[in-house]
Design a protein around this motif. Structure first.
Motif, PDB file in Angstrom:
ATOM      1  N   GLN A  11       0.843  -1.190   0.000  1.00  0.00           N
ATOM      2  CA  GLN A  11       0.000   0.000   0.000  1.00  0.00           C
ATOM      3  C   GLN A  11       0.879   1.242   0.000  1.00  0.00           C
ATOM      4  O   GLN A  11       1.766   1.379   0.823  1.00  0.00           O
ATOM      5  CB  GLN A  11      -0.910  -0.005   1.242  1.00  0.00           C
ATOM      6  N   VAL A  12       0.614   2.128  -0.915  1.00  0.00           N
ATOM      7  CA  VAL A  12       1.387   3.366  -0.997  1.00  0.00           C
ATOM      8  C   VAL A  12       0.842   4.364   0.010  1.00  0.00           C
ATOM      9  O   VAL A  12      -0.378   4.518   0.163  1.00  0.00           O
ATOM     10  CB  VAL A  12       1.317   3.956  -2.415  1.00  0.00           C
ATOM     11  N   LYS A  13       1.727   5.045   0.681  1.00  0.00           N
ATOM     12  CA  LYS A  13       1.349   6.061   1.656  1.00  0.00           C
ATOM     13  C   LYS A  13       2.104   7.347   1.364  1.00  0.00           C
ATOM     14  O   LYS A  13       3.292   7.319   1.052  1.00  0.00           O
ATOM     15  CB  LYS A  13       1.680   5.587   3.067  1.00  0.00           C
ATOM     16  N   LEU A  14       1.384   8.471   1.448  1.00  0.00           N
ATOM     17  CA  LEU A  14       1.987   9.789   1.271  1.00  0.00           C
ATOM     18  C   LEU A  14       1.867  10.568   2.574  1.00  0.00           C
ATOM     19  O   LEU A  14       0.794  10.570   3.182  1.00  0.00           O
ATOM     20  CB  LEU A  14       1.288  10.575   0.162  1.00  0.00           C
ATOM     21  N   VAL A  15       2.946  11.231   2.964  1.00  0.00           N
ATOM     22  CA  VAL A  15       2.938  12.024   4.186  1.00  0.00           C
ATOM     23  C   VAL A  15       3.507  13.400   3.869  1.00  0.00           C
ATOM     24  O   VAL A  15       4.644  13.520   3.416  1.00  0.00           O
ATOM     25  CB  VAL A  15       3.763  11.365   5.305  1.00  0.00           C
ATOM     26  N   GLU A  16       2.683  14.452   4.137  1.00  0.00           N
ATOM     27  CA  GLU A  16       3.151  15.817   3.940  1.00  0.00           C
ATOM     28  C   GLU A  16       3.776  16.336   5.234  1.00  0.00           C
ATOM     29  O   GLU A  16       3.406  15.927   6.333  1.00  0.00           O
ATOM     30  CB  GLU A  16       2.003  16.767   3.556  1.00  0.00           C
ATOM     31  N   SER A  17       4.678  17.300   5.074  1.00  0.00           N
ATOM     32  CA  SER A  17       5.257  18.002   6.213  1.00  0.00           C
ATOM     33  C   SER A  17       5.670  19.391   5.758  1.00  0.00           C
ATOM     34  O   SER A  17       5.710  19.678   4.562  1.00  0.00           O
ATOM     35  CB  SER A  17       6.457  17.236   6.777  1.00  0.00           C
ATOM     36  N   GLY A  18       5.968  20.246   6.743  1.00  0.00           N
ATOM     37  CA  GLY A  18       6.456  21.580   6.421  1.00  0.00           C
ATOM     38  C   GLY A  18       5.437  22.683   6.558  1.00  0.00           C
ATOM     39  O   GLY A  18       5.760  23.858   6.385  1.00  0.00           O
ATOM     40  N   GLY A  19       4.196  22.344   6.875  1.00  0.00           N
ATOM     41  CA  GLY A  19       3.195  23.379   7.063  1.00  0.00           C
ATOM     42  C   GLY A  19       3.443  24.150   8.343  1.00  0.00           C
ATOM     43  O   GLY A  19       4.294  23.795   9.154  1.00  0.00           O
ATOM     44  N   GLY A  20       2.700  25.233   8.518  1.00  0.00           N
ATOM     45  CA  GLY A  20       2.840  26.032   9.725  1.00  0.00           C
ATOM     46  C   GLY A  20       2.241  27.406   9.529  1.00  0.00           C
ATOM     47  O   GLY A  20       1.452  27.632   8.604  1.00  0.00           O
ATOM     48  N   SER A  21       2.620  28.312  10.410  1.00  0.00           N
ATOM     49  CA  SER A  21       2.125  29.688  10.369  1.00  0.00           C
ATOM     50  C   SER A  21       3.251  30.614   9.951  1.00  0.00           C
ATOM     51  O   SER A  21       4.394  30.451  10.389  1.00  0.00           O
ATOM     52  CB  SER A  21       1.593  30.102  11.742  1.00  0.00           C
ATOM     53  N   VAL A  22       2.916  31.584   9.127  1.00  0.00           N
ATOM     54  CA  VAL A  22       3.918  32.512   8.627  1.00  0.00           C
ATOM     55  C   VAL A  22       3.247  33.856   8.370  1.00  0.00           C
ATOM     56  O   VAL A  22       2.026  33.917   8.137  1.00  0.00           O
ATOM     57  CB  VAL A  22       4.565  31.951   7.342  1.00  0.00           C
ATOM     58  N   GLN A  23       4.012  34.923   8.412  1.00  0.00           N
ATOM     59  CA  GLN A  23       3.499  36.257   8.099  1.00  0.00           C
ATOM     60  C   GLN A  23       3.382  36.408   6.581  1.00  0.00           C
ATOM     61  O   GLN A  23       4.122  35.785   5.812  1.00  0.00           O
ATOM     62  CB  GLN A  23       4.438  37.329   8.625  1.00  0.00           C
ATOM     63  N   ALA A  24       2.466  37.240   6.174  1.00  0.00           N
ATOM     64  CA  ALA A  24       2.324  37.534   4.747  1.00  0.00           C
ATOM     65  C   ALA A  24       3.654  38.028   4.198  1.00  0.00           C
ATOM     66  O   ALA A  24       4.357  38.819   4.838  1.00  0.00           O
ATOM     67  CB  ALA A  24       1.234  38.573   4.532  1.00  0.00           C
ATOM     68  N   GLY A  25       3.993  37.528   3.016  1.00  0.00           N
ATOM     69  CA  GLY A  25       5.270  37.849   2.398  1.00  0.00           C
ATOM     70  C   GLY A  25       6.354  36.827   2.692  1.00  0.00           C
ATOM     71  O   GLY A  25       7.423  36.842   2.068  1.00  0.00           O
ATOM     72  N   GLY A  26       6.082  35.941   3.630  1.00  0.00           N
ATOM     73  CA  GLY A  26       7.057  34.931   4.012  1.00  0.00           C
ATOM     74  C   GLY A  26       7.029  33.718   3.098  1.00  0.00           C
ATOM     75  O   GLY A  26       6.312  33.694   2.078  1.00  0.00           O
ATOM     76  N   SER A  27       7.807  32.712   3.480  1.00  0.00           N
ATOM     77  CA  SER A  27       7.953  31.503   2.663  1.00  0.00           C
ATOM     78  C   SER A  27       7.788  30.255   3.511  1.00  0.00           C
ATOM     79  O   SER A  27       8.075  30.254   4.713  1.00  0.00           O
ATOM     80  CB  SER A  27       9.341  31.469   2.005  1.00  0.00           C
ATOM     81  N   LEU A  28       7.333  29.206   2.867  1.00  0.00           N
ATOM     82  CA  LEU A  28       7.290  27.879   3.454  1.00  0.00           C
ATOM     83  C   LEU A  28       7.619  26.870   2.370  1.00  0.00           C
ATOM     84  O   LEU A  28       7.333  27.108   1.188  1.00  0.00           O
ATOM     85  CB  LEU A  28       5.903  27.553   4.029  1.00  0.00           C
ATOM     86  N   LYS A  29       8.181  25.741   2.779  1.00  0.00           N
ATOM     87  CA  LYS A  29       8.460  24.659   1.841  1.00  0.00           C
ATOM     88  C   LYS A  29       7.784  23.398   2.354  1.00  0.00           C
ATOM     89  O   LYS A  29       8.096  22.925   3.451  1.00  0.00           O
ATOM     90  CB  LYS A  29       9.956  24.419   1.690  1.00  0.00           C
ATOM     91  N   LEU A  30       6.858  22.884   1.574  1.00  0.00           N
ATOM     92  CA  LEU A  30       6.172  21.647   1.918  1.00  0.00           C
ATOM     93  C   LEU A  30       6.890  20.468   1.287  1.00  0.00           C
ATOM     94  O   LEU A  30       7.411  20.576   0.163  1.00  0.00           O
ATOM     95  CB  LEU A  30       4.721  21.682   1.433  1.00  0.00           C
ATOM     96  N   SER A  31       6.909  19.367   1.997  1.00  0.00           N
ATOM     97  CA  SER A  31       7.482  18.123   1.482  1.00  0.00           C
ATOM     98  C   SER A  31       6.417  17.049   1.479  1.00  0.00           C
ATOM     99  O   SER A  31       5.478  17.083   2.272  1.00  0.00           O
ATOM    100  CB  SER A  31       8.650  17.672   2.358  1.00  0.00           C
ATOM    101  N   CYS A  32       6.576  16.123   0.578  1.00  0.00           N
ATOM    102  CA  CYS A  32       5.671  14.986   0.501  1.00  0.00           C
ATOM    103  C   CYS A  32       6.518  13.739   0.270  1.00  0.00           C
ATOM    104  O   CYS A  32       7.240  13.648  -0.730  1.00  0.00           O
ATOM    105  CB  CYS A  32       4.666  15.170  -0.630  1.00  0.00           C
ATOM    106  N   ASP A  33       6.452  12.814   1.230  1.00  0.00           N
ATOM    107  CA  ASP A  33       7.243  11.590   1.156  1.00  0.00           C
ATOM    108  C   ASP A  33       6.335  10.408   0.876  1.00  0.00           C
ATOM    109  O   ASP A  33       5.321  10.224   1.576  1.00  0.00           O
ATOM    110  CB  ASP A  33       7.983  11.364   2.473  1.00  0.00           C
ATOM    111  N   ALA A  34       6.712   9.626  -0.113  1.00  0.00           N
ATOM    112  CA  ALA A  34       5.951   8.439  -0.470  1.00  0.00           C
ATOM    113  C   ALA A  34       6.671   7.192   0.022  1.00  0.00           C
ATOM    114  O   ALA A  34       7.905   7.138   0.031  1.00  0.00           O
ATOM    115  CB  ALA A  34       5.752   8.374  -1.972  1.00  0.00           C
ATOM    116  N   SER A  35       5.890   6.208   0.431  1.00  0.00           N
ATOM    117  CA  SER A  35       6.456   4.920   0.824  1.00  0.00           C
ATOM    118  C   SER A  35       5.570   3.811   0.270  1.00  0.00           C
ATOM    119  O   SER A  35       4.419   4.038  -0.078  1.00  0.00           O
ATOM    120  CB  SER A  35       6.569   4.822   2.338  1.00  0.00           C
TER     121      SER A  35
END
Length: 120
Positions: free
Chosen positions: A1-25
């Protein structure tokens, strides 16, 4: 069974940056492409970016020039989000299309989602 897990979310001020990751297994014969989606409160889930099996990315007009989606390999995917706006606040999901064998169709798998909150 394939599973996907996201990470990297959170709170940030407008104008800021975030990087989301998605790992498959799990067992994956080949990739047919992947995508990032988001769902804001009270709204339908929408496509943010789509990456083809050849690595070509397309974007929703609302994120063009600010977001970049890419894959390291068929098991690792990213969404780099820059110049974030309050309207980018949503739960972000990765989705990947994989084949379990050469004669099998592409099936879509979804992650559980990660919250992104952009404050003004």
């Amino acid at each position: 069974q394939v599973k996907l897990v996201e990470s990297g979310g959170g709170s940030v001020q407008a104008g800021g940056s975030l990087k989301l990751s998605c790992d498959a297994s799990g067992y994956i014969f080949s990739s047919c492409g992947m995508g990032w989606y988001r769902q804001a409160p009270g709204k339908e889930r929408e496509l943010v970016s789509r990456v083809s099996r050849y690595g070509t990315a397309t974007y929703a007009d609302s994120v063009k020039g600010r977001f970049t989606a890419y894959q390291d390999n068929r098991l690792k995917m990213y969404l780099q989000m820059n110049s974030l706006k309050t309207e980018d606040t949503a739960v972000y999901y990765c989705a990947a299309d994989y084949k379990g064998g050469p004669a099998l169709p592409c099936l879509t798998y979804w992650g559980q989602g990660t919250q992104v909150t952009v404050a003004s």
